[in-house]
Design a protein around this motif. Structure first.
Motif, PDB file in Angstrom:
ATOM      1  N   GLN A 191      -1.875   3.384   1.162  1.00  0.00           N
ATOM      2  CA  GLN A 191      -2.669   4.346   1.916  1.00  0.00           C
ATOM      3  C   GLN A 191      -1.764   5.083   2.900  1.00  0.00           C
ATOM      4  OE1 GLN A 191      -5.699   2.540   4.292  1.00  0.00           O
ATOM      5  NE2 GLN A 191      -6.525   4.487   5.015  1.00  0.00           N
ATOM      6  N   VAL A 192      -1.789   6.401   2.829  1.00  0.00           N
ATOM      7  CA  VAL A 192      -0.963   7.208   3.710  1.00  0.00           C
ATOM      8  C   VAL A 192      -1.640   7.339   5.065  1.00  0.00           C
ATOM      9  CG1 VAL A 192       0.093   9.459   4.074  1.00  0.00           C
ATOM     10  CG2 VAL A 192      -0.007   8.474   1.766  1.00  0.00           C
ATOM     11  N   GLN A 193      -0.885   7.067   6.115  1.00  0.00           N
ATOM     12  CA  GLN A 193      -1.424   7.198   7.462  1.00  0.00           C
ATOM     13  C   GLN A 193      -0.399   7.853   8.375  1.00  0.00           C
ATOM     14  OE1 GLN A 193      -2.604   2.961   8.230  1.00  0.00           O
ATOM     15  NE2 GLN A 193      -4.568   3.889   8.778  1.00  0.00           N
ATOM     16  N   LEU A 194      -0.891   8.630   9.320  1.00  0.00           N
ATOM     17  CA  LEU A 194      -0.085   9.135  10.424  1.00  0.00           C
ATOM     18  C   LEU A 194      -0.698   8.545  11.685  1.00  0.00           C
ATOM     19  CD1 LEU A 194       0.325  12.918   9.462  1.00  0.00           C
ATOM     20  CD2 LEU A 194       1.911  11.042   9.028  1.00  0.00           C
ATOM     21  N   ILE A 195       0.040   7.642  12.308  1.00  0.00           N
ATOM     22  CA  ILE A 195      -0.468   6.944  13.482  1.00  0.00           C
ATOM     23  C   ILE A 195       0.021   7.660  14.729  1.00  0.00           C
ATOM     24  CG2 ILE A 195      -0.645   4.757  14.691  1.00  0.00           C
ATOM     25  CD1 ILE A 195      -1.840   4.751  11.881  1.00  0.00           C
ATOM     26  N   THR A 196      -0.925   8.144  15.509  1.00  0.00           N
ATOM     27  CA  THR A 196      -0.613   8.964  16.676  1.00  0.00           C
ATOM     28  C   THR A 196      -0.895   8.184  17.956  1.00  0.00           C
ATOM     29  OG1 THR A 196      -1.352  10.861  15.385  1.00  0.00           O
ATOM     30  CG2 THR A 196      -1.010  11.214  17.725  1.00  0.00           C
ATOM     31  N   SER A 197      -0.036   8.358  18.946  1.00  0.00           N
ATOM     32  CA  SER A 197      -0.253   7.712  20.234  1.00  0.00           C
ATOM     33  C   SER A 197       0.392   8.525  21.345  1.00  0.00           C
ATOM     34  CB  SER A 197       0.341   6.299  20.218  1.00  0.00           C
ATOM     35  OG  SER A 197       1.745   6.348  20.039  1.00  0.00           O
ATOM     36  N   GLY A 198       0.076   8.178  22.585  1.00  0.00           N
ATOM     37  CA  GLY A 198       0.769   8.757  23.721  1.00  0.00           C
ATOM     38  C   GLY A 198      -0.034   9.679  24.607  1.00  0.00           C
ATOM     39  N   GLY A 199      -1.265   9.958  24.248  1.00  0.00           N
ATOM     40  CA  GLY A 199      -2.055  10.829  25.103  1.00  0.00           C
ATOM     41  C   GLY A 199      -2.436  10.139  26.398  1.00  0.00           C
ATOM     42  N   GLY A 200      -3.093  10.890  27.273  1.00  0.00           N
ATOM     43  CA  GLY A 200      -3.539  10.316  28.523  1.00  0.00           C
ATOM     44  C   GLY A 200      -3.888  11.372  29.553  1.00  0.00           C
TER      45      GLY A 200
ATOM     46  N   CYS B 175       4.110  10.116  16.591  1.00  0.00           N
ATOM     47  CA  CYS B 175       3.401  10.120  15.311  1.00  0.00           C
ATOM     48  C   CYS B 175       4.290   9.440  14.298  1.00  0.00           C
ATOM     49  CB  CYS B 175       3.101  11.551  14.899  1.00  0.00           C
ATOM     50  SG  CYS B 175       2.414  11.741  13.245  1.00  0.00           S
ATOM     51  N   THR B 176       3.834   8.329  13.741  1.00  0.00           N
ATOM     52  CA  THR B 176       4.621   7.580  12.770  1.00  0.00           C
ATOM     53  C   THR B 176       3.884   7.520  11.444  1.00  0.00           C
ATOM     54  OG1 THR B 176       5.684   6.233  14.459  1.00  0.00           O
ATOM     55  CG2 THR B 176       5.679   5.363  12.221  1.00  0.00           C
ATOM     56  N   ALA B 177       4.604   7.866  10.387  1.00  0.00           N
ATOM     57  CA  ALA B 177       4.020   7.882   9.051  1.00  0.00           C
ATOM     58  C   ALA B 177       4.192   6.537   8.373  1.00  0.00           C
ATOM     59  CB  ALA B 177       4.699   8.961   8.205  1.00  0.00           C
ATOM     60  N   SER B 178       3.189   6.167   7.616  1.00  0.00           N
ATOM     61  CA  SER B 178       3.293   4.965   6.786  1.00  0.00           C
ATOM     62  C   SER B 178       2.611   5.238   5.456  1.00  0.00           C
ATOM     63  CB  SER B 178       2.631   3.765   7.472  1.00  0.00           C
ATOM     64  OG  SER B 178       1.243   3.971   7.609  1.00  0.00           O
ATOM     65  N   GLY B 179       2.993   4.460   4.453  1.00  0.00           N
ATOM     66  CA  GLY B 179       2.388   4.613   3.136  1.00  0.00           C
ATOM     67  C   GLY B 179       3.183   5.495   2.197  1.00  0.00           C
ATOM     68  N   ARG B 180       3.995   6.372   2.750  1.00  0.00           N
ATOM     69  CA  ARG B 180       4.910   7.194   1.964  1.00  0.00           C
ATOM     70  C   ARG B 180       5.918   7.804   2.914  1.00  0.00           C
ATOM     71  NH1 ARG B 180       3.453  13.175   0.269  1.00  0.00           N
ATOM     72  NH2 ARG B 180       5.617  13.329   0.935  1.00  0.00           N
ATOM     73  N   SER B 181       6.989   8.337   2.348  1.00  0.00           N
ATOM     74  CA  SER B 181       8.003   8.981   3.161  1.00  0.00           C
ATOM     75  C   SER B 181       7.704  10.470   3.283  1.00  0.00           C
ATOM     76  CB  SER B 181       9.386   8.787   2.547  1.00  0.00           C
ATOM     77  OG  SER B 181      10.337   9.573   3.246  1.00  0.00           O
ATOM     78  N   PHE B 182       7.865  10.993   4.495  1.00  0.00           N
ATOM     79  CA  PHE B 182       7.752  12.433   4.727  1.00  0.00           C
ATOM     80  C   PHE B 182       9.114  13.017   5.083  1.00  0.00           C
ATOM     81  CE2 PHE B 182       3.296  13.137   4.339  1.00  0.00           C
ATOM     82  CZ  PHE B 182       2.706  11.925   4.656  1.00  0.00           C
ATOM     83  N   ARG B 183      10.177  12.337   4.590  1.00  0.00           N
ATOM     84  CA  ARG B 183      11.523  12.710   4.979  1.00  0.00           C
ATOM     85  C   ARG B 183      11.822  14.186   4.710  1.00  0.00           C
ATOM     86  NH1 ARG B 183      16.628  12.666   2.691  1.00  0.00           N
ATOM     87  NH2 ARG B 183      15.767  12.076   0.679  1.00  0.00           N
ATOM     88  N   ARG B 184      11.271  14.720   3.633  1.00  0.00           N
ATOM     89  CA  ARG B 184      11.567  16.103   3.265  1.00  0.00           C
ATOM     90  C   ARG B 184      10.438  17.069   3.611  1.00  0.00           C
ATOM     91  NH1 ARG B 184      16.613  17.618   1.609  1.00  0.00           N
ATOM     92  NH2 ARG B 184      15.768  18.946  -0.028  1.00  0.00           N
ATOM     93  N   ASN B 185       9.404  16.570   4.260  1.00  0.00           N
ATOM     94  CA  ASN B 185       8.261  17.412   4.567  1.00  0.00           C
ATOM     95  C   ASN B 185       8.326  17.936   5.997  1.00  0.00           C
ATOM     96  OD1 ASN B 185       7.303  15.186   2.551  1.00  0.00           O
ATOM     97  ND2 ASN B 185       5.915  16.916   2.274  1.00  0.00           N
ATOM     98  N   ALA B 186       7.868  19.161   6.179  1.00  0.00           N
ATOM     99  CA  ALA B 186       7.706  19.660   7.537  1.00  0.00           C
ATOM    100  C   ALA B 186       6.527  18.949   8.193  1.00  0.00           C
ATOM    101  CB  ALA B 186       7.463  21.161   7.519  1.00  0.00           C
TER     102      ALA B 186
END
Length: 123
Positions: free
Chosen positions: A1-10, A22-33
């Motif tokens: 499952q592809v997820q982008l986990i976002t944190s840091g607001g306040g 923002c950290t991606a999991s489930g696949r690599s976005f190395r070549r994606n904007a």
């Protein structure tokens, strides 16, 4: 499952700083904007900053000189450093990943989204 986990607001006072992650999991976005957008209730998601696979960046005019986008961890983690924050920066912030190489400035160009993180700047 592809997820982008976002944190840091306040909540921060005007003139203060925050870092969004923002950290991606489930696949690599190395070549994606990837990019950051923000949204007020009842309005469209608006481009804030973007970065491509090579480190090329793009910013909305109203954040240039105050916000910095960067990516690390084999390009799968994206940061947004926000300095000199203003009350107008208050919004829900979203991280997104496109399906291609080019930075997109429209939300429709993004295939994946993280959950929003609220940024509130008090005057």
């Amino acid at each position: 499952q592809v997820q982008l986990i976002t944190s840091g607001g306040g909540l921060v006072q005007a003139g203060g700083s925050l870092r969004l992650s923002c950290t991606a999991s489930g696949r690599s976005f190395r070549r994606n904007a990837m990019g950051w957008f923000r949204q007020d209730p009842g309005t469209e998601r608006v481009f804030v900053a973007g970065i491509d696979w090579s480190g090329l960046t793009s910013y909305a005019d109203d954040v240039k000189g105050r916000f910095t986008i960067a990516r690390v961890n084999n390009n799968n983690t994206v940061f947004l450093d926000m300095n000199n924050l203003k009350p107008d920066d208050t919004a829900e912030y979203y991280c997104g990943a496109t399906g291609g190489l080019r930075i997109g400035i429209w939300s429709t160009e993004y295939d994946y989204w993280g959950q929003g993180t609220q940024v509130t700047v008090s005057s």
